[in-house]
Design an enzyme around this catalytic site. Structure first.
Site, PDB file in Angstrom:
ATOM      1  N   CYS A  86      -3.147 -66.302 -35.832  1.00 43.47           N
ATOM      2  CA  CYS A  86      -3.260 -65.865 -37.228  1.00 43.47           C
ATOM      3  C   CYS A  86      -4.714 -65.864 -37.690  1.00 43.47           C
ATOM      4  O   CYS A  86      -5.123 -65.006 -38.482  1.00 43.47           O
ATOM      5  CB  CYS A  86      -2.421 -66.754 -38.134  1.00 43.47           C
ATOM      6  SG  CYS A  86      -0.648 -66.423 -38.040  1.00 43.47           S
ATOM      7  N   CYS A 117      -2.653 -70.894 -37.364  1.00 46.13           N
ATOM      8  CA  CYS A 117      -2.800 -71.067 -35.919  1.00 46.13           C
ATOM      9  C   CYS A 117      -3.923 -70.163 -35.425  1.00 46.13           C
ATOM     10  O   CYS A 117      -4.496 -69.367 -36.176  1.00 46.13           O
ATOM     11  CB  CYS A 117      -1.494 -70.746 -35.206  1.00 46.13           C
ATOM     12  SG  CYS A 117      -1.057 -68.989 -35.242  1.00 46.13           S
ATOM     13  N   HIS A 135       4.578 -65.163 -38.372  1.00 47.10           N
ATOM     14  CA  HIS A 135       4.108 -66.279 -39.170  1.00 47.10           C
ATOM     15  C   HIS A 135       3.936 -65.854 -40.613  1.00 47.10           C
ATOM     16  O   HIS A 135       3.833 -64.659 -40.926  1.00 47.10           O
ATOM     17  CB  HIS A 135       2.786 -66.807 -38.600  1.00 47.10           C
ATOM     18  CG  HIS A 135       2.957 -67.503 -37.288  1.00 47.10           C
ATOM     19  ND1 HIS A 135       1.961 -68.252 -36.699  1.00 47.10           N
ATOM     20  CD2 HIS A 135       4.015 -67.569 -36.439  1.00 47.10           C
ATOM     21  CE1 HIS A 135       2.396 -68.753 -35.544  1.00 47.10           C
ATOM     22  NE2 HIS A 135       3.644 -68.345 -35.374  1.00 47.10           N
ATOM     23  N   GLU A 146       1.407 -66.123 -42.579  1.00 49.63           N
ATOM     24  CA  GLU A 146       0.153 -65.410 -42.790  1.00 49.63           C
ATOM     25  C   GLU A 146       0.265 -63.958 -42.324  1.00 49.63           C
ATOM     26  O   GLU A 146      -0.242 -63.037 -42.988  1.00 49.63           O
ATOM     27  CB  GLU A 146      -0.990 -66.107 -42.037  1.00 49.63           C
ATOM     28  CG  GLU A 146      -1.159 -67.573 -42.397  1.00 49.63           C
ATOM     29  CD  GLU A 146      -0.401 -68.502 -41.456  1.00 49.63           C
ATOM     30  OE1 GLU A 146      -0.983 -69.521 -41.062  1.00 49.63           O
ATOM     31  OE2 GLU A 146       0.763 -68.197 -41.122  1.00 49.63           O
TER      32      GLU A 146
END
Length: 331
Positions: free
Chosen positions: A284, A281, A254, A256
């Site tokens: 993360c 999410c 992701h 992040e």
């Protein structure tokens, strides 16, 4: 500050300018090439028809250069101008940090009906020809001028009261329209990072900042040296699974995660903020807490918002949503 308004015939340019004069703006103009006006007039539209609700400029400058020089010396004063219909002129104005460009348009039949109230003998074909000439004339390229506006207004209002009320809500005097706030600045960088995403599910970008300085950026996609997701590198993302489904088989990092890996805990320090164009999410969020990030700012919601919010709150991380000023509106 100077607000420049460009738009099509009958779209409401003059009324928006009139609204701004009531807010303390000085209406100004400059002499320009009249060749397109002459050609429009040749299509059975007299000169008065070009502005059905005339607003007289307080000052008319000999050239756009003279106008820009004057406004530059008085840039703290509020000015408004209309009928910017040249890509060359808009490029000169756009160089100035105190210039805000507004475009206004409306469906052809609505604009024609507005003109008919003042000129009942005006036929639709003549108006349509004049309108199209104005939009696509090679010497001006009004369509391209409109596309470059900072704020794009579609004016379908039926009366002035409705128009003015909607303009109040738009808050055109918001200073962040001229110079982005720090939140807006870093969120734009996150949006820019998202354009590099190769994930088939969604484009996500993230920026980690500390003391108003960028530490790292990230976007989502498969790890380095692996086939990009959009080239078939992640079987999970290339199927029709819904949001949050099959995450354990996903090969994509992701945005992040990539930003956190790029920066590392030592560089993050104790007061860093993570900007992401999508709410993190759950997975993360756990990593964000562990990394030492103190605040997360996001713009778009995600299906796991409640769970993520709970984890971040328990971990002492502030979570807030950033909402930028509207850059497009239908009135």
């Amino acid at each position: 500050m100077i607000i420049g308004i460009s738009g099509t015939l009958g779209s409401g340019k003059t009324e928006i300018a009139r609204y701004l004069t009531q807010k303390g703006f000085e209406f100004i103009d400059y002499k320009r090439d009249t060749s397109i006006t002459d050609r429009i007039n040749g299509l059975d539209l007299n000169e008065a028809t070009l502005d059905i609700n005339e607003l007289t400029p307080q000052t008319v400058f000999e050239s756009l250069g003279d106008l820009i020089d004057y406004v530059t010396m008085k840039w703290r004063t509020l000015f408004v101008m209309t009928d910017i219909n040249s890509i060359h002129d808009i490029s000169l104005l756009a160089k100035r940090p105190f210039f805000l460009h507004i475009s206004v348009d409306a469906p052809l039949n609505i604009r024609w009906n507005r003109y008919q109230k003042h000129y009942p003998d005006l036929d639709f074909v003549s108006f349509a020809e004049a309108s199209e000439l104005q939009r696509f004339d090679k010497g001006t390229l009004l369509t391209e001028v409109i596309s470059k506006a900072d704020v794009k207004i579609i004016n379908t209002s039926s009366n002035i009261t409705e128009l003015y009320s909607q303009l109040d809500e738009l808050n055109l005097l918001d200073e962040t329209r001229l110079r982005p706030s720090w939140d807006s600045y870093f969120m734009r960088l996150a949006d820019l990072a998202a354009l590099r995403s190769n994930c088939m599910k969604r484009r996500v970008g993230a920026v980690i900042a500390r003391d108003k300085r960028v530490i790292a950026t990230g976007y989502n996609g498969t790890p380095r040296h692996m086939t990009n997701c959009n080239e078939g590198g992640c079987p999970r993302c290339n199927t029709g699974n819904g949001s949050g489904a099959g995450l354990s088989t996903c090969l994509c990092l992701h945005a992040e995660e990539n930003a956190l890996l790029e920066s590392g805990r030592d560089r993050i320090g104790t007061n860093a903020t993570l900007y992401c164009n999508t709410c993190p999410c759950l997975t993360c969020s756990v990593k964000i807490v562990q990394s030492g990030i103190t605040e997360v700012v996001y713009s778009q919601s995600y299906s796991m918002d409640d769970l993520s919010s709970s984890v971040l709150k328990e971990g002492g991380v502030i979570l807030r949503q950033f909402v930028s000023p509207k850059d497009g509106v239908m009135i």
